[in-house]
Design a protein around this motif. Structure first.
Motif, PDB file in Angstrom:
ATOM      1  N   ASN A  27       4.181   7.057 -13.926  1.00  0.00           N
ATOM      2  CA  ASN A  27       3.716   5.800 -14.255  1.00  0.00           C
ATOM      3  C   ASN A  27       3.115   4.786 -12.727  1.00  0.00           C
ATOM      4  O   ASN A  27       3.844   4.853 -11.843  1.00  0.00           O
ATOM      5  CB  ASN A  27       4.585   4.479 -14.831  1.00  0.00           C
ATOM      6  N   PRO A  28       2.246   4.471 -12.368  1.00  0.00           N
ATOM      7  CA  PRO A  28       1.154   4.394 -11.850  1.00  0.00           C
ATOM      8  C   PRO A  28       2.204   2.717 -10.985  1.00  0.00           C
ATOM      9  O   PRO A  28       1.722   2.176  -9.370  1.00  0.00           O
ATOM     10  CB  PRO A  28       0.048   4.426 -11.666  1.00  0.00           C
TER      11      PRO A  28
ATOM     12  N   LYS B 267       0.760  -1.692   0.010  1.00  0.00           N
ATOM     13  CA  LYS B 267      -0.233  -0.098   0.071  1.00  0.00           C
ATOM     14  C   LYS B 267       1.019   1.226   0.319  1.00  0.00           C
ATOM     15  O   LYS B 267       1.185   2.426  -0.847  1.00  0.00           O
ATOM     16  CB  LYS B 267      -0.816   0.304   1.197  1.00  0.00           C
TER      17      LYS B 267
ATOM     18  N   GLU C 243       2.775  10.297  -9.873  1.00  0.00           N
ATOM     19  CA  GLU C 243       3.183  11.288 -11.147  1.00  0.00           C
ATOM     20  C   GLU C 243       4.044  10.010 -12.060  1.00  0.00           C
ATOM     21  O   GLU C 243       3.989   8.681 -11.049  1.00  0.00           O
ATOM     22  CB  GLU C 243       3.996  12.198 -10.485  1.00  0.00           C
TER      23      GLU C 243
ATOM     24  N   GLU D 113       8.890  10.605  -6.347  1.00  0.00           N
ATOM     25  CA  GLU D 113       8.967  10.127  -5.550  1.00  0.00           C
ATOM     26  C   GLU D 113       9.588   8.875  -4.104  1.00  0.00           C
ATOM     27  O   GLU D 113       8.532   9.044  -3.522  1.00  0.00           O
ATOM     28  CB  GLU D 113       7.781   8.693  -6.441  1.00  0.00           C
TER      29      GLU D 113
ATOM     30  N   ASP E 282       2.050   1.842  -3.370  1.00  0.00           N
ATOM     31  CA  ASP E 282       1.202   2.439  -4.496  1.00  0.00           C
ATOM     32  C   ASP E 282       0.936   3.452  -3.949  1.00  0.00           C
ATOM     33  O   ASP E 282      -0.019   4.347  -5.612  1.00  0.00           O
ATOM     34  CB  ASP E 282       0.020   0.924  -4.559  1.00  0.00           C
ATOM     35  N   THR E 283       0.476   4.150  -2.939  1.00  0.00           N
ATOM     36  CA  THR E 283       0.265   4.920  -2.485  1.00  0.00           C
ATOM     37  C   THR E 283       1.252   6.546  -3.503  1.00  0.00           C
ATOM     38  O   THR E 283       0.704   7.358  -4.252  1.00  0.00           O
ATOM     39  CB  THR E 283       0.248   5.890  -0.751  1.00  0.00           C
ATOM     40  N   TYR E 284       2.902   6.113  -2.629  1.00  0.00           N
ATOM     41  CA  TYR E 284       3.724   7.204  -3.175  1.00  0.00           C
ATOM     42  C   TYR E 284       3.838   7.001  -4.733  1.00  0.00           C
ATOM     43  O   TYR E 284       3.895   7.699  -5.911  1.00  0.00           O
ATOM     44  CB  TYR E 284       4.889   6.685  -3.005  1.00  0.00           C
ATOM     45  N   ALA E 285       4.187   5.910  -5.997  1.00  0.00           N
ATOM     46  CA  ALA E 285       4.127   5.488  -7.038  1.00  0.00           C
ATOM     47  C   ALA E 285       2.656   6.113  -7.587  1.00  0.00           C
ATOM     48  O   ALA E 285       2.912   6.942  -8.579  1.00  0.00           O
ATOM     49  CB  ALA E 285       4.269   4.246  -7.637  1.00  0.00           C
ATOM     50  N   ALA E 286       1.606   6.041  -7.235  1.00  0.00           N
ATOM     51  CA  ALA E 286       0.304   7.173  -8.165  1.00  0.00           C
ATOM     52  C   ALA E 286       0.708   8.564  -7.909  1.00  0.00           C
ATOM     53  O   ALA E 286      -0.334   9.553  -8.973  1.00  0.00           O
ATOM     54  CB  ALA E 286      -1.184   6.916  -6.842  1.00  0.00           C
TER      55      ALA E 286
END
Length: 92
Positions: free
Chosen positions: A24-25, A13, A22, A32, A16-20
């Motif tokens: 590529n998610p 989680k 900017e 990030e 995924d939170t930080y990757a979302a």
């Protein structure tokens, strides 16, 4: 869930939170990744000798050279930090 399952779910989680934020998610950009480290590992960041060292860590994590950190590369960071912390705690 077990404690280890919970820890793994939290790790996913957080990634995924930080990757979302900017790009590529499914990956972390350098920005990030720095934000994640600053917010999720503030003690580690305070202990960093210099910003160039942090940049080198992020660059070294990018095993495939695509200028982004995927979940596998992130996992290596988390496991490495956990091993270092465990080693230090075991010596005390």
């Amino acid at each position: 869930m077990t404690q280890l399952e919970t820890a793994m779910a939290i790790m996913m989680k957080v990634f995924d939170t930080y990757a979302a934020g900017e790009g590529n998610p499914g990956t972390l950009t350098k920005g990030e990744a720095k934000t994640l480290l600053e917010k999720e590992l503030p003690g580690l960041m305070k202990g960093a000798k210099n910003q160039a060292g942090v940049d080198k860590i992020l660059k070294d994590l990018d095993f495939n050279g695509d200028s982004e950190i995927d979940f596998s590369e992130f996992g290596v960071l988390v496991c490495t930090v956990a091993c270092v912390c465990h080693s230090r705690c075991s010596k005390k």
